[in-house]
Design a protein around this motif. Structure first.
Motif, PDB file in Angstrom:
ATOM      1  N   GLU A  90      29.460  -0.956  97.433  1.00  0.00           N
ATOM      2  CA  GLU A  90      29.980   0.078  98.310  1.00  0.00           C
ATOM      3  C   GLU A  90      31.464   0.301  97.967  1.00  0.00           C
ATOM      4  N   THR A  91      31.847   1.538  97.838  1.00  0.00           N
ATOM      5  CA  THR A  91      33.272   1.795  97.556  1.00  0.00           C
ATOM      6  C   THR A  91      34.032   1.898  98.859  1.00  0.00           C
ATOM      7  N   LYS A  92      35.038   1.118  98.967  1.00  0.00           N
ATOM      8  CA  LYS A  92      35.849   1.124 100.181  1.00  0.00           C
ATOM      9  C   LYS A  92      36.927   2.185 100.067  1.00  0.00           C
ATOM     10  N   LYS A  93      37.098   2.949 101.140  1.00  0.00           N
ATOM     11  CA  LYS A  93      38.169   3.938 101.163  1.00  0.00           C
ATOM     12  C   LYS A  93      39.508   3.226 101.360  1.00  0.00           C
ATOM     13  N   PHE A  94      39.455   2.169 102.127  1.00  0.00           N
ATOM     14  CA  PHE A  94      40.683   1.442 102.441  1.00  0.00           C
ATOM     15  C   PHE A  94      40.821   0.250 101.509  1.00  0.00           C
ATOM     16  N   LYS A  95      41.728   0.365 100.576  1.00  0.00           N
ATOM     17  CA  LYS A  95      41.935  -0.733  99.638  1.00  0.00           C
ATOM     18  C   LYS A  95      42.890  -1.753 100.224  1.00  0.00           C
ATOM     19  N   MET A  96      42.567  -3.015 100.031  1.00  0.00           N
ATOM     20  CA  MET A  96      43.455  -4.059 100.507  1.00  0.00           C
ATOM     21  C   MET A  96      44.538  -4.313  99.475  1.00  0.00           C
ATOM     22  N   LEU A  97      45.721  -3.894  99.783  1.00  0.00           N
ATOM     23  CA  LEU A  97      46.839  -4.139  98.880  1.00  0.00           C
ATOM     24  C   LEU A  97      47.843  -4.990  99.625  1.00  0.00           C
ATOM     25  N   ASP A  98      47.527  -6.237  99.732  1.00  0.00           N
ATOM     26  CA  ASP A  98      48.390  -7.144 100.475  1.00  0.00           C
ATOM     27  C   ASP A  98      49.142  -8.005  99.469  1.00  0.00           C
ATOM     28  N   GLU A  99      50.250  -7.474  99.029  1.00  0.00           N
ATOM     29  CA  GLU A  99      50.987  -8.207  98.012  1.00  0.00           C
ATOM     30  C   GLU A  99      52.469  -8.236  98.355  1.00  0.00           C
ATOM     31  N   LYS A 100      53.130  -9.187  97.765  1.00  0.00           N
ATOM     32  CA  LYS A 100      54.570  -9.349  97.957  1.00  0.00           C
ATOM     33  C   LYS A 100      55.293  -8.156  97.341  1.00  0.00           C
ATOM     34  N   PHE A 101      56.292  -7.624  98.042  1.00  0.00           N
ATOM     35  CA  PHE A 101      57.085  -6.546  97.448  1.00  0.00           C
ATOM     36  C   PHE A 101      58.512  -6.618  97.956  1.00  0.00           C
ATOM     37  N   THR A 102      59.390  -5.926  97.272  1.00  0.00           N
ATOM     38  CA  THR A 102      60.779  -5.861  97.719  1.00  0.00           C
ATOM     39  C   THR A 102      60.981  -4.522  98.407  1.00  0.00           C
ATOM     40  N   CYS A 103      61.485  -4.573  99.635  1.00  0.00           N
ATOM     41  CA  CYS A 103      61.681  -3.351 100.412  1.00  0.00           C
ATOM     42  C   CYS A 103      62.762  -2.494  99.751  1.00  0.00           C
ATOM     43  N   LEU A 104      62.438  -1.229  99.514  1.00  0.00           N
ATOM     44  CA  LEU A 104      63.388  -0.332  98.854  1.00  0.00           C
ATOM     45  C   LEU A 104      64.481   0.129  99.813  1.00  0.00           C
ATOM     46  N   VAL A 105      64.268  -0.090 101.100  1.00  0.00           N
ATOM     47  CA  VAL A 105      65.223   0.395 102.094  1.00  0.00           C
ATOM     48  C   VAL A 105      66.254  -0.683 102.437  1.00  0.00           C
ATOM     49  N   CYS A 106      65.794  -1.888 102.779  1.00  0.00           N
ATOM     50  CA  CYS A 106      66.738  -2.940 103.172  1.00  0.00           C
ATOM     51  C   CYS A 106      66.911  -3.995 102.075  1.00  0.00           C
ATOM     52  N   GLY A 107      66.084  -3.951 101.019  1.00  0.00           N
ATOM     53  CA  GLY A 107      66.252  -4.864  99.881  1.00  0.00           C
ATOM     54  C   GLY A 107      65.719  -6.265 100.091  1.00  0.00           C
ATOM     55  N   LYS A 108      65.083  -6.519 101.250  1.00  0.00           N
ATOM     56  CA  LYS A 108      64.556  -7.859 101.502  1.00  0.00           C
ATOM     57  C   LYS A 108      63.207  -8.048 100.823  1.00  0.00           C
ATOM     58  N   GLU A 109      62.918  -9.286 100.462  1.00  0.00           N
ATOM     59  CA  GLU A 109      61.620  -9.584  99.873  1.00  0.00           C
ATOM     60  C   GLU A 109      60.602  -9.766 100.991  1.00  0.00           C
ATOM     61  N   VAL A 110      59.516  -9.020 100.909  1.00  0.00           N
ATOM     62  CA  VAL A 110      58.503  -9.016 101.960  1.00  0.00           C
ATOM     63  C   VAL A 110      57.292  -9.820 101.500  1.00  0.00           C
ATOM     64  N   PRO A 111      56.960 -10.903 102.193  1.00  0.00           N
ATOM     65  CA  PRO A 111      55.798 -11.705 101.796  1.00  0.00           C
ATOM     66  C   PRO A 111      54.487 -11.028 102.193  1.00  0.00           C
TER      67      PRO A 111
END
Ligand SMILES: [Zn+2]
Ligand SMILES: [Zn+2]
Length: 111
Positions: free
Chosen positions: A2-23
């Motif tokens: 089944e193809t899910k419309k909602f992809k789980m993209l739960d990954e670490k990223f760096t916020c482009l607005v405040c610059g903090k690393e988001v776990p």
């Protein structure tokens, strides 16, 4: 399969607005920064990363949803689109309260 419309993209990223690393959030896909609550206008449907706007989604209001859930209302600073994201359980509550207070003040000023 089944193809899910909602992809789980739960990954670490760096916020482009405040610059903090988001776990990663671990229980659902993280769609905004828990520190400044900003998000990037990157999705058309949640998780698709197909939007070429890439403006900054700034929180402008908080809406109460079902069963004591809260939704953050965003406005894109580039295209003006309004988006809603569910509040995450580690979001900065001080900012949530501040947005609520600001909106209450604006409401009182108008009436
Ligand atoms: Zn941030
Ligand atoms: Zn946009």
């Amino acid at each position: 399969m089944e193809t899910k419309k909602f992809k789980m993209l739960d990954e670490k990223f760096t916020c482009l607005v405040c610059g903090k690393e988001v776990p990663p959030l671990n229980y659902t896909a993280r769609d905004h920064c828990p520190f400044c609550l900003c998000s990037i206008h990157i999705d058309i449907n949640p998780g698709d990363r197909l939007n070429s706007c890439l403006g900054i989604l700034k929180p402008i209001n908080i809406e109460k949803g079902k069963q004591d859930t809260f939704k953050i209302v965003y406005k894109c600073n580039k295209c003006g689109e309004i988006k809603r994201n569910k509040m995450a359980n580690d979001d900065n509550y001080d900012i949530i309260l501040q947005i609520m207070a600001d909106n209450a003040r604006n409401f009182n000023a108008k009436s």
